[in-house]
Structure formats: C-alpha cells, structure tokens
Design an enzyme around this catalytic site. Structure first.
Site, short mmCIF file in Angstrom:
data_model
loop_
_atom_site.label_atom_id
_atom_site.label_comp_id
_atom_site.label_asym_id
_atom_site.label_seq_id
_atom_site.Cartn_x
_atom_site.Cartn_y
_atom_site.Cartn_z
N GLY A 159 -5.32 2.61 0.68
CA GLY A 159 -5.58 4.05 0.69
C GLY A 159 -6.67 4.42 1.67
N ARG A 164 -10.23 -10.54 -1.57
CA ARG A 164 -11.36 -9.60 -1.62
C ARG A 164 -12.69 -10.31 -1.84
NH1 ARG A 164 -8.00 -4.84 -4.41
NH2 ARG A 164 -7.55 -3.74 -2.48
N GLY A 188 -2.68 -3.14 1.13
CA GLY A 188 -1.62 -2.98 0.15
C GLY A 188 -0.42 -3.86 0.46
N LYS A 191 7.33 6.48 -0.93
CA LYS A 191 7.25 7.93 -1.03
C LYS A 191 6.81 8.62 0.25
CE LYS A 191 6.00 9.40 -5.56
NZ LYS A 191 4.76 9.58 -6.33
P1 AMP Z 1 4.39 2.42 -1.23
O1 AMP Z 1 3.49 2.15 -2.40
O2 AMP Z 1 4.75 3.86 -1.08
O3 AMP Z 1 3.87 1.80 0.05
O4 AMP Z 1 5.76 1.73 -1.57
C1 AMP Z 1 5.89 0.35 -1.68
C2 AMP Z 1 7.08 0.06 -2.53
O5 AMP Z 1 8.22 0.65 -1.97
C3 AMP Z 1 7.40 -1.42 -2.59
O6 AMP Z 1 7.19 -1.85 -3.91
C4 AMP Z 1 8.87 -1.54 -2.21
O7 AMP Z 1 9.60 -2.35 -3.07
C5 AMP Z 1 9.34 -0.10 -2.33
N1 AMP Z 1 10.47 0.18 -1.45
C6 AMP Z 1 10.50 0.13 -0.11
N2 AMP Z 1 11.72 0.43 0.35
C7 AMP Z 1 12.50 0.68 -0.71
C8 AMP Z 1 13.86 1.07 -0.87
N3 AMP Z 1 14.66 1.22 0.17
N4 AMP Z 1 14.31 1.27 -2.12
C9 AMP Z 1 13.49 1.11 -3.18
N5 AMP Z 1 12.21 0.74 -3.10
C10 AMP Z 1 11.72 0.53 -1.88
#
Ligand code: AMP
Length: 393
Positions: free
Chosen positions: A371, A37, A348, A199
């Site tokens: 985001g 950054r 991210g 999520k």
């Molecule tokens: P997000 O912030 O929603 O983009 O999620 C990112 C996080 O999702 C990362 O830290 C990954 O470790 C986690 N992640 C991705 N796939 C899986 C999975 N199959 N099971 C558990 N965690 C996951």
C-alpha cells in the site's frame, strides 16, 4: 532524502531511541513463516547498537483490533531478533505504561528492548493523542523505519513525532524513498507501468497518476476484465466491477489523449471455476471465467517490458496462488527480471511472486510496502514521511 534526518544526523549514543519497525511477519502456528521484514530491519538495528543507542523497538503484528490476542504477540519475533543479532533482546509484555517506561530506562548502551504489539491498544490505529504521548515516553529520540505503514496515520507513525526534539528515518525507509523517488523524478524512457490484481477500485488513483509519467501501461489480473468490458469485448463470467466500467472507459480515453499505449490481455486461461480444467482462449464464452492472461498476452507484454528503461509493477496477472493460473504472473516476472531497465516491484502479491519464482536478485528494488509503495508512486506525501519532514534535516 532532502528534508528528513538520517541516522547519522541524530544524537543517539547513550540515549533511548524509540524505533518504529514493521515486524508484521506472517505467522503459521506460532512460527515465523517469512522473515523478510525482520531481515529488512537488521541494518538499522545493527547501526543503532553499534552507535551505543538504547533501542526500544515497537511494531504492530496482524489485526488484533485493540484486544490482547496472545497468538499475535511479538515475543517470538523478539526471540528471533535475538538470534539473528546474536544479542540479548529484552521483551516488555505491553507497549506503554510505567513498567515499560521503567524497562526502557534500565537499558544499557547498545541494548535492545522489544515492546508488545502496538495494536493491542485501540489508540494505535485510532491515532489517539493520549496513546502517542504515552508511547513517546519510551524514548528521547524517534526513528521510523517502518516503510510498510508510512501511508497510515497510526499513533506510532504520526502522533508520536511532535513529542520528540529529534526524529528521523532508518536505513530501510531511506532506501525505499531513494528507490521509489527515481520513478517520480526523471525516470528513464520508455517507462512501463504494469498493474494487476483483483480490483480496479484499489488502483484508480495510481493509474491516473502513472498516466502522467509512463509511456505504456500494461493491465492484467482480474481488473483487466473491467477494462475489456469497457471496450465491449466479451468476458464471459469473469470477475468484473460493473460500477467501474464507465470509469475504465474514461481511463482508456485518457490514455489515448495522453498518447500512453495501453496493453490489455488478448488471450486468457479460462475455466468454469478456480479448481476446474484450465484452457487457453481468445474469446471467453459465457459460463467461463478468466483466471490468468494467456501465452500470447505474455509474449506481447514481455516485448513491451523488454524495450523499457524503467518498469514499475504492482499486482499479479492472474490467480497465481494456483499453479494452473500462475503462468502469466511468472512470464511477466521473468520479463521484468530480464529487462535491461530500472525495475521496481511494489510489495504484496507481486513481491511474493518474485520471491516464489526466485527472481529477486534480478530486480532493481522490491518494496517492503504494498500500500505504501502504491501511494508513494501516486506522488502523495505519505503521512509518516510528512511527520518526519516536519522535524527538519
Ligand atoms: P490485489 O490484492 O488487488 O493485488 O489482488 C490480488 C489477488 O487477485 C490475488 O490473490 C489473485 O489471486 C487475484 N486475481 C488476480 N487475477 C485474478 C483473476 N483473473 N481472477 C480471480 N482472481 C484474480
């Protein structure tokens, strides 16, 4: 971009420029762990210095929640900037108030002052009008080059703007907006969207808006299990958002109606826990959890990506922080890098993955804002961008 002044359109010589940057760098024991950054902010800083502006830099760092947290001071960042720019950089121990105003007025042409973490004041995140007014007293011209916070309504992003006669965007925001706008206006076809991460709820809006533009959608990561559950495919004990299964079913139907091809993982790397022994399977047994997409899925996804003209990727395919579950994310990252297409990676985790696999040179655009880039791709007018537009071009 039409509607917003670029640096070239602002009168900055000999004037105080309040510059909002995103210097929210990860720190490790007081040391800067990743300077991406800071690097991204240098073109605007150099431009302003050469133009003879008196630059007052403000930024947030971490989440001090309105308290003065010494470990989240911007002072080490100011020192780092001084080194990178090979210039004297002054530091103010607060971000507003008469003393800081005095310092801003003592700057010479081409000089640089970094003020303390904006979020030491609760008014920053609360979008307080009073805090915005106090902050605006530090400059005669306002420049926002903090793409990572453009989707926020923080005082330094939105509230300050009406107090300036001249306001515009810096080089980084100009680059981000140009690169991301290409996804919204006539992208080359086929356009493939890749979404992953933990999520579904975070990604609903982007799935809905991408559906109108993409030809194919690839969904991996933990969020894929909610979609697989919606198709009555057994997912064992994998992460699932039970209250989003109906929504996932509706999104799957909408993809079919709009003739958007939806690709979900066909095989998985599973284990009973993140630290357990990884195995590859097509059918996830009860008691097992999917932590990554399997090699067949990587092959399928890579084929789809390889035929694309435009690719947008946000979110890892699995728990890539652990080497045992990094293969899916690495495979997709390599396919995106190899594609003869216009490729954009949202910030991210996916940007971190691209850097870790040393593929950044082969990506069209890596956004500095996670985001903010998602919200932009949803087609929404980001508050920070709307505020700058209100000041004309
Ligand atoms: P997000 O912030 O929603 O983009 O999620 C990112 C996080 O999702 C990362 O830290 C990954 O470790 C986690 N992640 C991705 N796939 C899986 C999975 N199959 N099971 C558990 N965690 C996951």
């Amino acid at each position: 971009m039409a509607g917003i002044r670029t640096l070239e359109k602002l009168d900055v010589a000999g004037r105080r420029v309040l510059l909002r940057l995103d210097l929210n760098v990860p720190l490790n024991g007081g040391k800067i762990a990743d300077a991406t950054r800071i690097e991204a902010a240098l073109p605007t800083l150099r431009w302003l210095m050469e133009a003879g502006a008196r630059t007052i830099v403000c930024s947030h760092l971490g989440r001090p929640k309105g308290q003065r947290v010494p470990a989240l001071s911007l002072e080490p960042v100011a020192a780092d900037l001084a080194e990178r720019l090979d210039a004297e950089v002054y530091f103010a121990h607060d971000s507003v108030g008469p003393d800081v105003e005095y310092l801003s007025k003592s700057l010479q042409d081409g000089g640089l002052l970094v003020v303390e973490n904006l979020r030491f004041h609760a008014g920053e995140k609360a979008g307080s009008e009073d805090f915005a007014l106090q902050l605006s007293r530090l400059g005669d011209v306002y420049v926002n080059d903090a793409f990572g916070v453009m989707h926020r309504e923080d005082a330094s992003v939105v509230g300050v703007v009406p107090h300036f006669e001249q306001a515009g965007m810096g080089k980084l925001v100009e680059k981000e907006v140009a690169a991301l706008s290409k996804l919204l206006r006539g992208p080359g076809k086929p356009f493939v969207g890749i979404l992953g991460g933990a999520k579904v709820s975070d990604k609903i809006a982007v799935i809905e808006s991408l559906m109108h533009r993409v030809d194919a959608l690839i969904i991996g990561g933990a969020m894929a299990y909610t979609f697989l559950a919606a198709k009555d495919i057994p997912i064992g004990d994998s992460l699932v958002e039970e209250n989003k299964i109906r929504l996932a079913r509706r999104l799957i139907e909408r993809c079919t109606e709009r003739r958007v091809s939806l690709f979900l993982p066909q095989d998985h790397i599973v284990s009973d826990s993140p630290d357990g022994e990884p195995t590859v399977t097509r059918a996830i047994e009860p008691g097992m959890k999917g932590f990554d997409v399997g090699p067949e899925s990587v092959g399928l996804f890579s084929d789809v990506i390889g035929r694309a003209q435009t690719v947008f990727w946000n979110g890892p395919m699995g728990m890539f922080e652990k080497e045992a579950f990094a293969g899916g994310t690495r495979g997709v990252a390599e396919a995106v890098a190899a594609a003869d297409a216009y490729t954009v990676v949202g910030g991210g985790d996916s940007a971190a993955a691209i850097n870790r696999f040393e593929l950044s040179e082969r990506i069209g655009h890596i956004s500095t804002g996670g985001g903010a880039s998602l919200k932009f791709v949803e087609g929404r007018d980001l508050p920070g961008i709307a505020a700058l537009k209100s000041k004309g071009a």
